[in-house]
Design an enzyme around this catalytic site. Sequence first.
Site, PDB file in Angstrom:
ATOM      1  N   GLY A   1       0.810  -1.209   0.000  1.00  0.00           N
ATOM      2  CA  GLY A   1       0.000   0.000   0.000  1.00  0.00           C
ATOM      3  C   GLY A   1       0.845   1.261   0.000  1.00  0.00           C
ATOM      4  O   GLY A   1       1.896   1.316   0.640  1.00  0.00           O
TER       5      GLY A   1
ATOM      6  N   CYS B   1      -9.747  -0.955   3.496  1.00  0.00           N
ATOM      7  CA  CYS B   1      -8.940  -0.634   4.672  1.00  0.00           C
ATOM      8  C   CYS B   1      -9.708   0.385   5.502  1.00  0.00           C
ATOM      9  O   CYS B   1     -10.492   1.146   4.956  1.00  0.00           O
ATOM     10  CB  CYS B   1      -7.616   0.001   4.251  1.00  0.00           C
TER      11      CYS B   1
ATOM     12  N   GLY C   1      -6.228 -16.413   5.487  1.00  0.00           N
ATOM     13  CA  GLY C   1      -5.789 -17.810   5.506  1.00  0.00           C
ATOM     14  C   GLY C   1      -6.903 -18.707   4.999  1.00  0.00           C
ATOM     15  O   GLY C   1      -7.968 -18.234   4.593  1.00  0.00           O
TER      16      GLY C   1
ATOM     17  N   GLY D   1      -2.311 -14.243  -1.147  1.00  0.00           N
ATOM     18  CA  GLY D   1      -2.114 -13.237  -0.098  1.00  0.00           C
ATOM     19  C   GLY D   1      -1.252 -13.723   1.041  1.00  0.00           C
ATOM     20  O   GLY D   1      -0.046 -13.944   0.874  1.00  0.00           O
TER      21      GLY D   1
END
Lengths: 304, 281
Positions: free
Chosen positions: A46, A130, A218, A266
């Site tokens: 970011g 976010c 996850g 990710g």
Amino acid sequence: MDMRIELVPGLVLKNPVLSAAGTFGTGREFQPYGDLASLGAVVMHGVSLRPSGGAPQPRIVETESGILSAVGTPNLGVRHFVERELPGLPWSDVPFIPSLWATNVDDFSELSSILSKEEAVAAMEVNLDCPNDHRDGRKFCLNPVTAARAVNAVKREASGKPVIAKISPQAIDIAEVARAVEAAGADIIACSGSVPGAAVDLADRRFSLGSIEGRLSGPAVKPVALWCIRQFAGIVHIPIIGMGGVRSASDVLEFMLVGAAAVAVGSANFSDPGLIFRNVEEPPALCAELGIDDLSSFRGGLVG
Amino acid sequence: MTTPIRTELSVADIVPFGQPLPGRDSRYGFYALTLEKPEWKSWQPGQFIMLRPSEGRGRMLARPFPICRVTSQSLVLFFEVSDPGTEELSRLKSGDGVIVWGPLGNGFVMDSERPALLLAYGSGIAPFAGYADMHPAPERLSMVFGHRAPNSCYPTDAMASRMYMEDVLDRTEKEREMFRRSMLSKLEECGEAGGVCLACGPMWFMSWVWENAGRLGVPAQLALSSRISCGIGACLGCSTLTSSHWPDEACAGLPVQTCTSGPVFWASEIDLSEYAAERSS
């Protein structure tokens, strides 16, 4: 088998496997562990207009269900990014895509104006997932109207570079947000599977994260991510990048079957820096095993 | 700095140290884990590796371990069982596969001309085994080692034979005071001799060394490893606040990644005052 994907005109990926923002640094961090040029694209960390110190420690804790994190986009600001981080990246071999983070629409606009001038930037991701409302800490981008304003602000300054809207599974009506960002000019939608969460330290009688609340990622969130994509895959007409709990070639193909054009790896990048490169190598063999000879006809081809 | 590699290695041996922990099903609290030797071109004491069980097994995150020593045949690590991840690693058996990436980060300075005071606490003693092995003038080394578990829980034998070593138990307030007095006296001697202090241990201990080495003007290097999650600067989970003396002005006064900018930092270039304040509160 040809794994190439043309996400939008001018943005052709060698294969459908990307990194997810905030899990892959600038890409340089992974160069010792694999060939960056083998990836579909590198979605980078970011970037904000001004330097940001990030969230208080602890920022990452491991839970029984996955990784809980609240990192807060620590970065040295867009000027440092442009002057010190972009130069030297192999952008002619693989598309690099910074992830824009801002607390208001004007900052999104200015970030876009700066980054769109950079040859090394292939596209820009607008992070609508976010905590980005400086007024009360809520996510203003959960709302379709404000999400659309942020995307539109980036699009207007993008100088024709593709804009990816990364929307949140926390939106009350995710399909509505997806429609709104498409109408606002997004070229691609990315949908994160990470979900809000908290963990406690029993011995210390405290929340485990410095920010108290974090995002769980996850394998546990893969079903959430697949559900999210199902909500809007048939509604919007722009490509979707799916992500959330992706660890293997079969995960990549599952996301594509539900309708994703490309798939991002990710937090699994934290578990093993070689994993994303295996996720590029392994899908062709799995496709052969499953009798898939054309990815475009396979995509979104769920039976029933 | 050596380019790190990711490699799959097999466990040669895992040896418990000390006595079984009471009430823990004959499990031990400390282990030396010996792996087959990775194909590294070089490494430095103070650098670390990330380790996880082989594909498809284990928890999501690997664990960071300082490199204890590298022999002609093997890579040796020493660790304390401190969480479910290290508990799982303590159950590895000879022949099991593990994934390792490293060597990571930077190492301690090594200077044959300058005396070096090594300050270690608990399993923070691990990197000093390799440091003592590789130092060209071990007679210039001395160590103060504090620990809560019995001495037999730690790999001190080889180190004690190569350098002066003060071993201090730290279980009571009185012992803690003695430990601090020993470290202070050695730090003063180190400063007078123009030496350097190298430290490794938990954050409360590192902040104590940071504060006192700074106050006495003794150059010190601190190996910080807490909260390292990926080891390569991608997760942004580990951070250390820099001071105004940080060499890159753009980052001075801002957090940097512990795993890639460290784990070994010059004390003057970082700011651990937050931890020091926490320690004294």
